[in-house]
Design a protein around this motif. Structure first.
Motif, PDB file in Angstrom:
ATOM      1  N   ARG A  13       7.289  -1.561 -85.260  1.00  0.00           N
ATOM      2  CA  ARG A  13       8.476  -2.096 -84.420  1.00  0.00           C
ATOM      3  C   ARG A  13       8.545  -3.500 -84.157  1.00  0.00           C
ATOM      4  O   ARG A  13       9.581  -4.104 -84.166  1.00  0.00           O
ATOM      5  CB  ARG A  13       8.421  -1.409 -83.111  1.00  0.00           C
ATOM      6  CG  ARG A  13       8.347   0.032 -83.098  1.00  0.00           C
ATOM      7  CD  ARG A  13       8.026   0.733 -81.904  1.00  0.00           C
ATOM      8  NE  ARG A  13       7.995   0.038 -80.515  1.00  0.00           N
ATOM      9  CZ  ARG A  13       6.886  -0.089 -79.870  1.00  0.00           C
ATOM     10  NH1 ARG A  13       5.738   0.471 -80.196  1.00  0.00           N
ATOM     11  NH2 ARG A  13       6.917  -0.688 -78.771  1.00  0.00           N
ATOM     12  N   GLN A  15       7.792  -5.676 -81.663  1.00  0.00           N
ATOM     13  CA  GLN A  15       8.350  -5.706 -80.670  1.00  0.00           C
ATOM     14  C   GLN A  15       7.779  -6.600 -79.426  1.00  0.00           C
ATOM     15  O   GLN A  15       7.219  -6.119 -78.475  1.00  0.00           O
ATOM     16  CB  GLN A  15       9.076  -4.630 -79.876  1.00  0.00           C
ATOM     17  CG  GLN A  15      10.037  -3.769 -80.724  1.00  0.00           C
ATOM     18  CD  GLN A  15      11.548  -4.278 -80.363  1.00  0.00           C
ATOM     19  OE1 GLN A  15      11.887  -5.187 -79.555  1.00  0.00           O
ATOM     20  NE2 GLN A  15      12.665  -3.844 -80.982  1.00  0.00           N
ATOM     21  N   ARG A  40      10.997  -0.598 -88.034  1.00  0.00           N
ATOM     22  CA  ARG A  40      11.353   0.746 -87.494  1.00  0.00           C
ATOM     23  C   ARG A  40      12.722   0.352 -86.663  1.00  0.00           C
ATOM     24  O   ARG A  40      12.455  -0.522 -85.804  1.00  0.00           O
ATOM     25  CB  ARG A  40      10.366   1.348 -86.660  1.00  0.00           C
ATOM     26  CG  ARG A  40       9.162   1.836 -87.512  1.00  0.00           C
ATOM     27  CD  ARG A  40       8.128   2.339 -86.755  1.00  0.00           C
ATOM     28  NE  ARG A  40       8.529   3.397 -85.756  1.00  0.00           N
ATOM     29  CZ  ARG A  40       7.719   3.577 -84.878  1.00  0.00           C
ATOM     30  NH1 ARG A  40       6.554   3.109 -84.695  1.00  0.00           N
ATOM     31  NH2 ARG A  40       8.359   4.284 -83.618  1.00  0.00           N
ATOM     32  N   MET A  41      13.811   1.134 -86.747  1.00  0.00           N
ATOM     33  CA  MET A  41      14.786   0.946 -85.984  1.00  0.00           C
ATOM     34  C   MET A  41      14.596   1.582 -84.685  1.00  0.00           C
ATOM     35  O   MET A  41      13.938   2.623 -84.467  1.00  0.00           O
ATOM     36  CB  MET A  41      15.904   1.760 -86.762  1.00  0.00           C
ATOM     37  CG  MET A  41      16.306   1.057 -87.881  1.00  0.00           C
ATOM     38  SD  MET A  41      16.382  -0.762 -87.940  1.00  0.00           S
ATOM     39  CE  MET A  41      17.787  -1.100 -86.840  1.00  0.00           C
ATOM     40  N   GLN A  42      14.861   0.982 -83.342  1.00  0.00           N
ATOM     41  CA  GLN A  42      14.715   1.376 -82.141  1.00  0.00           C
ATOM     42  C   GLN A  42      16.151   1.576 -81.295  1.00  0.00           C
ATOM     43  O   GLN A  42      17.221   0.962 -81.692  1.00  0.00           O
ATOM     44  CB  GLN A  42      13.778   0.385 -81.378  1.00  0.00           C
ATOM     45  CG  GLN A  42      12.561   0.247 -82.054  1.00  0.00           C
ATOM     46  CD  GLN A  42      11.583   1.334 -82.188  1.00  0.00           C
ATOM     47  OE1 GLN A  42      10.966   1.449 -83.175  1.00  0.00           O
ATOM     48  NE2 GLN A  42      11.624   2.175 -81.495  1.00  0.00           N
ATOM     49  N   ASP A  43      15.937   1.818 -80.248  1.00  0.00           N
ATOM     50  CA  ASP A  43      16.971   2.339 -79.187  1.00  0.00           C
ATOM     51  C   ASP A  43      17.599   1.420 -78.447  1.00  0.00           C
ATOM     52  O   ASP A  43      18.501   1.333 -77.481  1.00  0.00           O
ATOM     53  CB  ASP A  43      16.729   3.806 -78.547  1.00  0.00           C
ATOM     54  CG  ASP A  43      15.351   3.516 -77.458  1.00  0.00           C
ATOM     55  OD1 ASP A  43      14.882   2.440 -77.550  1.00  0.00           O
ATOM     56  OD2 ASP A  43      15.045   4.542 -77.060  1.00  0.00           O
ATOM     57  N   GLY A  44      16.847   0.079 -78.610  1.00  0.00           N
ATOM     58  CA  GLY A  44      17.403  -1.173 -77.540  1.00  0.00           C
ATOM     59  C   GLY A  44      16.675  -0.518 -75.942  1.00  0.00           C
ATOM     60  O   GLY A  44      17.369  -1.223 -74.877  1.00  0.00           O
ATOM     61  N   SER A  45      15.818   0.066 -75.955  1.00  0.00           N
ATOM     62  CA  SER A  45      15.239   0.282 -74.589  1.00  0.00           C
ATOM     63  C   SER A  45      14.478  -1.019 -73.932  1.00  0.00           C
ATOM     64  O   SER A  45      14.330  -1.803 -74.653  1.00  0.00           O
ATOM     65  CB  SER A  45      14.452   1.501 -74.521  1.00  0.00           C
ATOM     66  OG  SER A  45      13.063   1.320 -75.133  1.00  0.00           O
ATOM     67  N   ASP A  48      11.706  -1.574 -76.348  1.00  0.00           N
ATOM     68  CA  ASP A  48      11.984  -2.119 -77.517  1.00  0.00           C
ATOM     69  C   ASP A  48      13.407  -2.874 -77.378  1.00  0.00           C
ATOM     70  O   ASP A  48      14.271  -2.655 -77.764  1.00  0.00           O
ATOM     71  CB  ASP A  48      12.245  -0.922 -78.573  1.00  0.00           C
ATOM     72  CG  ASP A  48      10.883  -0.120 -78.638  1.00  0.00           C
ATOM     73  OD1 ASP A  48      10.017  -0.833 -79.288  1.00  0.00           O
ATOM     74  OD2 ASP A  48      11.039   1.163 -78.384  1.00  0.00           O
ATOM     75  N   ASP A  51      16.894  -6.464 -81.437  1.00  0.00           N
ATOM     76  CA  ASP A  51      17.424  -5.590 -82.675  1.00  0.00           C
ATOM     77  C   ASP A  51      17.050  -5.935 -83.853  1.00  0.00           C
ATOM     78  O   ASP A  51      16.114  -6.887 -83.868  1.00  0.00           O
ATOM     79  CB  ASP A  51      18.927  -5.703 -82.471  1.00  0.00           C
ATOM     80  CG  ASP A  51      19.786  -7.105 -82.709  1.00  0.00           C
ATOM     81  OD1 ASP A  51      18.966  -7.646 -83.221  1.00  0.00           O
ATOM     82  OD2 ASP A  51      20.521  -7.199 -82.165  1.00  0.00           O
ATOM     83  N   PRO A  80      14.538   4.365 -90.755  1.00  0.00           N
ATOM     84  CA  PRO A  80      14.576   4.907 -89.607  1.00  0.00           C
ATOM     85  C   PRO A  80      13.205   4.645 -88.602  1.00  0.00           C
ATOM     86  O   PRO A  80      12.317   4.328 -89.146  1.00  0.00           O
ATOM     87  CB  PRO A  80      14.522   6.359 -90.108  1.00  0.00           C
ATOM     88  CG  PRO A  80      14.944   6.085 -91.555  1.00  0.00           C
ATOM     89  CD  PRO A  80      14.441   4.743 -91.878  1.00  0.00           C
ATOM     90  N   ASN A  81      13.414   5.242 -87.556  1.00  0.00           N
ATOM     91  CA  ASN A  81      12.033   5.424 -86.653  1.00  0.00           C
ATOM     92  C   ASN A  81      10.962   6.364 -86.999  1.00  0.00           C
ATOM     93  O   ASN A  81      10.759   7.520 -86.452  1.00  0.00           O
ATOM     94  CB  ASN A  81      12.752   5.886 -85.150  1.00  0.00           C
ATOM     95  CG  ASN A  81      11.432   5.611 -83.976  1.00  0.00           C
ATOM     96  OD1 ASN A  81      10.521   4.732 -84.415  1.00  0.00           O
ATOM     97  ND2 ASN A  81      11.651   6.357 -83.167  1.00  0.00           N
TER      98      ASN A  81
END
Length: 118
Positions: A13, A15, A40-45, A48, A51, A80-81
């Motif tokens: 990630r 992050q 790894r793509m993340q949800d912006g939480s 994480d 972008d 992908p995650n």
């Protein structure tokens, strides 16, 4: 990057990207001379917050300080995650855990985000 040469891959990630990741990268590049970094793509939480573009910028900027150049020594690819990596029989690659010194392994991106008040 020469796509036909042996290449080491690191996945994460990142992050944020920190000193521990840089040390992992140095180990990775010492094996083959080039690295593909899979982000790894993340949800912006809150866990994480950054972008793909923000993380890529920080990775490129940090590694440049050590003389590593994007497209020459490494590339960054969004994926992908990914949470599981499976493989069948031995087909010419290794999955290795790098053991870094205790100080480096204790670096926590979670703690870095807390200190940044993110």
């Amino acid at each position: 990057m020469d796509w036909s040469r042996p290449t080491t891959q690191i996945l994460g990630r990142f992050q944020p990207w920190h000193q521990g990741h840089t040390e992992l990268f140095k180990r990775a590049i010492s094996k083959t001379g080039q690295v593909v970094i899979l982000l790894r793509m993340q949800d912006g939480s809150k866990k994480d917050p950054w972008d793909f573009n923000q993380r890529s910028f920080h990775i490129i900027h940090d590694l440049k300080k050590f003389g590593y150049l994007v497209e020459e020594h490494f590339i960054i690819i969004p994926v992908p995650n990914i949470t599981h990596i499976s493989y069948g029989r031995e087909v010419g690659y290794k999955i290795e855990k790098e053991h870094l010194n205790k100080e480096i392994e204790s670096i926590s991106a979670t703690e870095i985000r807390k200190n940044m008040k993110i």
